[in-house]
Design a protein around this motif. Structure first.
Motif, mmCIF file in Angstrom:
data_model
loop_
_atom_site.group_PDB
_atom_site.id
_atom_site.type_symbol
_atom_site.label_atom_id
_atom_site.label_comp_id
_atom_site.label_asym_id
_atom_site.label_seq_id
_atom_site.Cartn_x
_atom_site.Cartn_y
_atom_site.Cartn_z
ATOM 1 N N THR A 8 0.819 -1.206 0.000
ATOM 2 C CA THR A 8 0.000 0.000 0.000
ATOM 3 C C THR A 8 0.855 1.258 0.000
ATOM 4 O O THR A 8 0.323 2.353 -0.081
ATOM 5 C CB THR A 8 -0.935 0.037 1.220
ATOM 6 O OG1 THR A 8 -0.144 0.060 2.409
ATOM 7 C CG2 THR A 8 -1.857 -1.164 1.234
ATOM 8 N N MET A 9 2.153 1.101 0.084
ATOM 9 C CA MET A 9 3.065 2.242 0.118
ATOM 10 C C MET A 9 3.923 2.234 -1.148
ATOM 11 O O MET A 9 4.102 1.206 -1.783
ATOM 12 C CB MET A 9 3.967 2.154 1.348
ATOM 13 C CG MET A 9 3.218 2.028 2.657
ATOM 14 S SD MET A 9 2.555 3.567 3.212
ATOM 15 C CE MET A 9 3.876 4.075 4.271
ATOM 16 N N LEU A 10 4.448 3.398 -1.501
ATOM 17 C CA LEU A 10 5.333 3.527 -2.654
ATOM 18 C C LEU A 10 6.713 3.949 -2.179
ATOM 19 O O LEU A 10 6.849 4.689 -1.208
ATOM 20 C CB LEU A 10 4.786 4.562 -3.632
ATOM 21 C CG LEU A 10 3.473 4.208 -4.307
ATOM 22 C CD1 LEU A 10 2.951 5.398 -5.101
ATOM 23 C CD2 LEU A 10 3.643 3.005 -5.206
ATOM 24 N N LYS A 11 7.728 3.484 -2.885
ATOM 25 C CA LYS A 11 9.111 3.816 -2.523
ATOM 26 C C LYS A 11 9.649 4.849 -3.505
ATOM 27 O O LYS A 11 9.912 4.537 -4.665
ATOM 28 C CB LYS A 11 9.986 2.575 -2.533
ATOM 29 C CG LYS A 11 11.415 2.852 -2.080
ATOM 30 C CD LYS A 11 12.109 1.574 -1.747
ATOM 31 C CE LYS A 11 13.549 1.736 -1.350
ATOM 32 N NZ LYS A 11 13.850 2.771 -0.417
ATOM 33 N N PHE A 17 13.888 11.969 -7.051
ATOM 34 C CA PHE A 17 13.215 12.989 -6.254
ATOM 35 C C PHE A 17 14.069 14.256 -6.184
ATOM 36 O O PHE A 17 13.570 15.370 -6.375
ATOM 37 C CB PHE A 17 12.936 12.442 -4.850
ATOM 38 C CG PHE A 17 11.863 13.173 -4.119
ATOM 39 C CD1 PHE A 17 10.530 12.845 -4.307
ATOM 40 C CD2 PHE A 17 12.173 14.187 -3.238
ATOM 41 C CE1 PHE A 17 9.532 13.523 -3.634
ATOM 42 C CE2 PHE A 17 11.181 14.864 -2.559
ATOM 43 C CZ PHE A 17 9.856 14.532 -2.754
ATOM 44 N N LEU A 18 15.364 14.087 -5.949
ATOM 45 C CA LEU A 18 16.265 15.239 -5.885
ATOM 46 C C LEU A 18 16.372 15.944 -7.237
ATOM 47 O O LEU A 18 16.429 17.182 -7.296
ATOM 48 C CB LEU A 18 17.652 14.797 -5.413
ATOM 49 C CG LEU A 18 17.765 14.428 -3.940
ATOM 50 C CD1 LEU A 18 19.118 13.792 -3.657
ATOM 51 C CD2 LEU A 18 17.536 15.637 -3.057
ATOM 52 N N ILE A 19 16.393 15.186 -8.318
ATOM 53 C CA ILE A 19 16.460 15.781 -9.656
ATOM 54 C C ILE A 19 15.200 16.606 -9.922
ATOM 55 O O ILE A 19 15.277 17.732 -10.421
ATOM 56 C CB ILE A 19 16.667 14.697 -10.727
ATOM 57 C CG1 ILE A 19 18.080 14.113 -10.609
ATOM 58 C CG2 ILE A 19 16.413 15.248 -12.124
ATOM 59 C CD1 ILE A 19 18.316 12.865 -11.429
ATOM 60 N N ALA A 20 14.033 16.064 -9.574
ATOM 61 C CA ALA A 20 12.781 16.799 -9.772
ATOM 62 C C ALA A 20 12.763 18.077 -8.943
ATOM 63 O O ALA A 20 12.304 19.127 -9.402
ATOM 64 C CB ALA A 20 11.595 15.910 -9.425
ATOM 65 N N MET A 21 13.286 18.006 -7.718
ATOM 66 C CA MET A 21 13.358 19.208 -6.880
ATOM 67 C C MET A 21 14.296 20.236 -7.497
ATOM 68 O O MET A 21 13.989 21.437 -7.510
ATOM 69 C CB MET A 21 13.821 18.846 -5.461
ATOM 70 C CG MET A 21 12.762 18.146 -4.652
ATOM 71 S SD MET A 21 13.339 17.625 -3.014
ATOM 72 C CE MET A 21 13.895 19.159 -2.315
ATOM 73 N N GLY A 64 5.437 19.412 -10.546
ATOM 74 C CA GLY A 64 5.067 19.427 -11.960
ATOM 75 C C GLY A 64 5.495 18.178 -12.709
ATOM 76 O O GLY A 64 5.810 18.236 -13.893
ATOM 77 N N VAL A 65 5.520 17.038 -12.012
ATOM 78 C CA VAL A 65 5.888 15.764 -12.627
ATOM 79 C C VAL A 65 4.822 14.724 -12.304
ATOM 80 O O VAL A 65 3.934 14.965 -11.489
ATOM 81 C CB VAL A 65 7.272 15.258 -12.142
ATOM 82 C CG1 VAL A 65 8.371 16.231 -12.522
ATOM 83 C CG2 VAL A 65 7.272 15.011 -10.646
ATOM 84 N N LYS A 66 4.931 13.547 -12.918
ATOM 85 C CA LYS A 66 4.048 12.429 -12.608
ATOM 86 C C LYS A 66 4.624 11.653 -11.437
ATOM 87 O O LYS A 66 5.839 11.634 -11.229
ATOM 88 C CB LYS A 66 3.927 11.501 -13.816
ATOM 89 C CG LYS A 66 3.277 12.137 -15.015
ATOM 90 C CD LYS A 66 3.243 11.148 -16.155
ATOM 91 C CE LYS A 66 2.673 11.789 -17.396
ATOM 92 N NZ LYS A 66 2.682 10.869 -18.529
ATOM 93 N N VAL A 67 3.753 10.985 -10.698
ATOM 94 C CA VAL A 67 4.204 10.165 -9.572
ATOM 95 C C VAL A 67 5.200 9.114 -10.041
ATOM 96 O O VAL A 67 6.212 8.868 -9.390
ATOM 97 C CB VAL A 67 3.006 9.501 -8.853
ATOM 98 C CG1 VAL A 67 3.475 8.500 -7.805
ATOM 99 C CG2 VAL A 67 2.127 10.552 -8.208
ATOM 100 N N VAL A 68 4.939 8.507 -11.194
ATOM 101 C CA VAL A 68 5.817 7.457 -11.708
ATOM 102 C C VAL A 68 7.240 7.987 -11.946
ATOM 103 O O VAL A 68 8.200 7.213 -11.915
ATOM 104 C CB VAL A 68 5.212 6.813 -12.977
ATOM 105 C CG1 VAL A 68 5.314 7.729 -14.172
ATOM 106 C CG2 VAL A 68 5.844 5.475 -13.267
ATOM 107 N N ASP A 69 7.376 9.304 -12.137
ATOM 108 C CA ASP A 69 8.700 9.895 -12.325
ATOM 109 C C ASP A 69 9.475 9.990 -11.012
ATOM 110 O O ASP A 69 10.677 10.261 -11.033
ATOM 111 C CB ASP A 69 8.576 11.294 -12.931
ATOM 112 C CG ASP A 69 7.988 11.272 -14.330
ATOM 113 O OD1 ASP A 69 8.142 10.247 -15.024
ATOM 114 O OD2 ASP A 69 7.374 12.282 -14.723
#
Length: 84
Positions: A8-11, A17-21, A64-69
């Motif tokens: 039920t959780m995502l990793k 994550f750092l790249i998107a930030m 501004g990204v998708k969760v899958v990203d």
């Protein structure tokens, strides 16, 4: 015997994550403010700890990204077939 994975959780992938930030030009405190999440949740996602999908969704919208990203790539796991 290893503990079962909580499905039920995502990793989040900490590198993704750092790249998107970085691309959004925000720091963890700014992301927390923009997404409505607590700083602790943002820091734990940034470190790659399992998190609730709704938190990743809020962070992804703010970035501004998708969760899958933001999540780790799913490795090909053998599918469970039902025995009838």
């Amino acid at each position: 015997m290893p503990a079962k994975r909580d499905t039920t959780m995502l990793k989040p992938d900490s590198r993704k994550f750092l790249i998107a930030m970085a691309e959004a030009g925000v720091d963890p405190v700014g992301l927390a403010a923009e997404s409505g999440l607590s700083k602790n949740i943002v820091y734990s996602m940034r470190r790659g700890f399992y998190t609730k999908p709704k938190y990743l969704g809020a962070a992804a919208r703010a970035l501004g990204v998708k969760v899958v990203d933001l999540i780790e790539d799913v490795k090909d796991e053998p599918e469970q077939t039902a025995v009838t």
